[in-house]
Motif scaffolding. Structure first.
Motif, PDB file in Angstrom:
ATOM      1  N   ASN A  61      26.999 106.333  -9.355  1.00 25.35           N
ATOM      2  CA  ASN A  61      28.002 105.277  -9.407  1.00 25.35           C
ATOM      3  C   ASN A  61      29.381 105.824  -9.775  1.00 25.35           C
ATOM      4  O   ASN A  61      30.392 105.272  -9.370  1.00 25.35           O
ATOM      5  N   SER A  62      29.421 106.915 -10.530  1.00 23.82           N
ATOM      6  CA  SER A  62      30.702 107.483 -10.954  1.00 23.82           C
ATOM      7  C   SER A  62      31.360 108.312  -9.856  1.00 23.82           C
ATOM      8  O   SER A  62      32.536 108.648  -9.964  1.00 23.82           O
ATOM      9  N   LEU A  63      30.628 108.621  -8.802  1.00 22.86           N
ATOM     10  CA  LEU A  63      31.207 109.379  -7.695  1.00 22.86           C
ATOM     11  C   LEU A  63      32.082 108.456  -6.852  1.00 22.86           C
ATOM     12  O   LEU A  63      32.227 107.273  -7.142  1.00 22.86           O
ATOM     13  N   SER A  64      32.630 108.978  -5.789  1.00 22.46           N
ATOM     14  CA  SER A  64      33.480 108.174  -4.914  1.00 22.46           C
ATOM     15  C   SER A  64      32.629 107.141  -4.180  1.00 22.46           C
ATOM     16  O   SER A  64      31.474 106.899  -4.529  1.00 22.46           O
ATOM     17  N   TYR A  65      33.181 106.572  -3.138  1.00 24.07           N
ATOM     18  CA  TYR A  65      32.460 105.555  -2.372  1.00 24.07           C
ATOM     19  C   TYR A  65      31.197 106.109  -1.730  1.00 24.07           C
ATOM     20  O   TYR A  65      30.294 105.344  -1.392  1.00 24.07           O
ATOM     21  N   ASP A  66      31.102 107.410  -1.566  1.00 24.25           N
ATOM     22  CA  ASP A  66      29.871 108.012  -1.063  1.00 24.25           C
ATOM     23  C   ASP A  66      28.716 107.775  -2.035  1.00 24.25           C
ATOM     24  O   ASP A  66      27.569 107.662  -1.637  1.00 24.25           O
ATOM     25  N   GLY A  67      29.028 107.697  -3.311  1.00 23.00           N
ATOM     26  CA  GLY A  67      28.012 107.395  -4.313  1.00 23.00           C
ATOM     27  C   GLY A  67      27.465 105.987  -4.161  1.00 23.00           C
ATOM     28  O   GLY A  67      26.274 105.744  -4.354  1.00 23.00           O
ATOM     29  N   VAL A  68      28.332 105.043  -3.797  1.00 23.57           N
ATOM     30  CA  VAL A  68      27.884 103.665  -3.572  1.00 23.57           C
ATOM     31  C   VAL A  68      26.936 103.625  -2.380  1.00 23.57           C
ATOM     32  O   VAL A  68      25.895 102.959  -2.423  1.00 23.57           O
ATOM     33  N   GLU A  69      27.280 104.356  -1.320  1.00 24.29           N
ATOM     34  CA  GLU A  69      26.382 104.422  -0.162  1.00 24.29           C
ATOM     35  C   GLU A  69      25.031 105.015  -0.566  1.00 24.29           C
ATOM     36  O   GLU A  69      23.983 104.575  -0.098  1.00 24.29           O
ATOM     37  N   GLY A  70      25.049 106.009  -1.436  1.00 23.98           N
ATOM     38  CA  GLY A  70      23.805 106.600  -1.921  1.00 23.98           C
ATOM     39  C   GLY A  70      22.984 105.611  -2.722  1.00 23.98           C
ATOM     40  O   GLY A  70      21.757 105.578  -2.615  1.00 23.98           O
ATOM     41  N   ARG A  91      29.055  96.332  -8.422  1.00 24.45           N
ATOM     42  CA  ARG A  91      29.909  96.985  -7.425  1.00 24.45           C
ATOM     43  C   ARG A  91      30.287  96.022  -6.303  1.00 24.45           C
ATOM     44  O   ARG A  91      31.409  96.038  -5.809  1.00 24.45           O
ATOM     45  N   LYS A  92      29.364  95.171  -5.917  1.00 21.62           N
ATOM     46  CA  LYS A  92      29.639  94.186  -4.878  1.00 21.62           C
ATOM     47  C   LYS A  92      30.730  93.229  -5.350  1.00 21.62           C
ATOM     48  O   LYS A  92      31.634  92.887  -4.593  1.00 21.62           O
ATOM     49  N   GLY A  93      30.647  92.802  -6.601  1.00 25.39           N
ATOM     50  CA  GLY A  93      31.686  91.942  -7.168  1.00 25.39           C
ATOM     51  C   GLY A  93      33.041  92.633  -7.209  1.00 25.39           C
ATOM     52  O   GLY A  93      34.073  92.003  -6.958  1.00 25.39           O
ATOM     53  N   GLU A  94      33.046  93.921  -7.504  1.00 24.89           N
ATOM     54  CA  GLU A  94      34.303  94.672  -7.507  1.00 24.89           C
ATOM     55  C   GLU A  94      34.912  94.714  -6.116  1.00 24.89           C
ATOM     56  O   GLU A  94      36.127  94.592  -5.958  1.00 24.89           O
ATOM     57  N   PHE A  95      34.075  94.911  -5.096  1.00 28.94           N
ATOM     58  CA  PHE A  95      34.586  94.924  -3.726  1.00 28.94           C
ATOM     59  C   PHE A  95      35.168  93.573  -3.348  1.00 28.94           C
ATOM     60  O   PHE A  95      36.183  93.491  -2.665  1.00 28.94           O
ATOM     61  N   ASN A 106      40.734 103.256   3.623  1.00 28.84           N
ATOM     62  CA  ASN A 106      39.878 104.381   3.295  1.00 28.84           C
ATOM     63  C   ASN A 106      38.569 104.196   4.053  1.00 28.84           C
ATOM     64  O   ASN A 106      37.854 103.205   3.847  1.00 28.84           O
ATOM     65  N   LEU A 107      38.238 105.143   4.922  1.00 29.45           N
ATOM     66  CA  LEU A 107      37.041 105.022   5.747  1.00 29.45           C
ATOM     67  C   LEU A 107      35.766 105.024   4.902  1.00 29.45           C
ATOM     68  O   LEU A 107      34.848 104.251   5.158  1.00 29.45           O
ATOM     69  N   SER A 108      35.703 105.868   3.888  1.00 26.99           N
ATOM     70  CA  SER A 108      34.528 105.903   3.014  1.00 26.99           C
ATOM     71  C   SER A 108      34.347 104.571   2.288  1.00 26.99           C
ATOM     72  O   SER A 108      33.232 104.090   2.129  1.00 26.99           O
ATOM     73  N   ARG A 109      35.464 103.989   1.846  1.00 29.39           N
ATOM     74  CA  ARG A 109      35.390 102.697   1.165  1.00 29.39           C
ATOM     75  C   ARG A 109      34.869 101.629   2.113  1.00 29.39           C
ATOM     76  O   ARG A 109      34.026 100.822   1.745  1.00 29.39           O
ATOM     77  N   LYS A 110      35.366 101.629   3.341  1.00 32.54           N
ATOM     78  CA  LYS A 110      34.944 100.628   4.317  1.00 32.54           C
ATOM     79  C   LYS A 110      33.453 100.740   4.633  1.00 32.54           C
ATOM     80  O   LYS A 110      32.742  99.745   4.685  1.00 32.54           O
ATOM     81  N   LYS A 111      32.968 101.979   4.795  1.00 33.67           N
ATOM     82  CA  LYS A 111      31.544 102.175   5.067  1.00 33.67           C
ATOM     83  C   LYS A 111      30.692 101.737   3.885  1.00 33.67           C
ATOM     84  O   LYS A 111      29.645 101.109   4.060  1.00 33.67           O
ATOM     85  N   ALA A 112      31.133 102.060   2.672  1.00 34.04           N
ATOM     86  CA  ALA A 112      30.387 101.663   1.479  1.00 34.04           C
ATOM     87  C   ALA A 112      30.381 100.154   1.321  1.00 34.04           C
ATOM     88  O   ALA A 112      29.363  99.555   0.981  1.00 34.04           O
ATOM     89  N   GLU A 113      31.524  99.526   1.595  1.00 38.03           N
ATOM     90  CA  GLU A 113      31.615  98.068   1.478  1.00 38.03           C
ATOM     91  C   GLU A 113      30.710  97.392   2.497  1.00 38.03           C
ATOM     92  O   GLU A 113      29.985  96.437   2.167  1.00 38.03           O
TER      93      GLU A 113
END
Length: 121
Positions: A61-70, A91-95, A106-113
């Motif tokens: 969770n502390s990593l970038s948006y790639d961590g959310v995808e994980g 995290r969903k509420g934060e988004f 941010n492409l990583s953010r969009k994919k994670a969202e």
């Protein structure tokens, strides 16, 4: 490579160390910023989880948006992992609460969202 060039400088006084170090620093900086290190860390943690059954969800969770995808992938593997559903809900509420301006795409953010919004918790 840097050490070898520095040793060559001892015998060849025409070589410019400053120019080489600046070029090397720019190349190194570019490589570090283009290689997705967080994605590699997430992949290795998920692989280790499949082998051992141990994972630190707060670290992911502390990593970038790639961590959310994980974390989403981990939830698909094991929805009953302790604390994972609550963490993903936060995290969903934060988004949902976060406003994103046009200049911070941010492409990583969009994919994670997208991964998180498509997940049923």
């Amino acid at each position: 490579m840097v050490l070898g060039y520095s040793f060559m400088r001892i015998w060849m006084e025409k070589l410019s160390l400053i120019r080489f170090y600046v070029i090397w620093a720019i190349i190194f900086y570019t490589i570090i910023n283009t290689v997705p290190l967080d994605r590699f860390v997430v992949e290795q943690n998920l692989k280790r989880y499949q082998e051992t059954g141990k994972i630190d969800i707060h670290y992911l969770n502390s990593l970038s948006y790639d961590g959310v995808e994980g974390l989403v992938r981990l939830y698909k593997l094991n929805p009953g992992h302790p604390g994972l559903a609550e963490l993903l809900q936060i995290r969903k509420g934060e988004f949902l609460d976060e406003e994103v301006s046009w200049n911070s795409i941010n492409l990583s953010r969009k994919k994670a969202e997208e991964a998180l919004m498509n997940l049923e918790l």
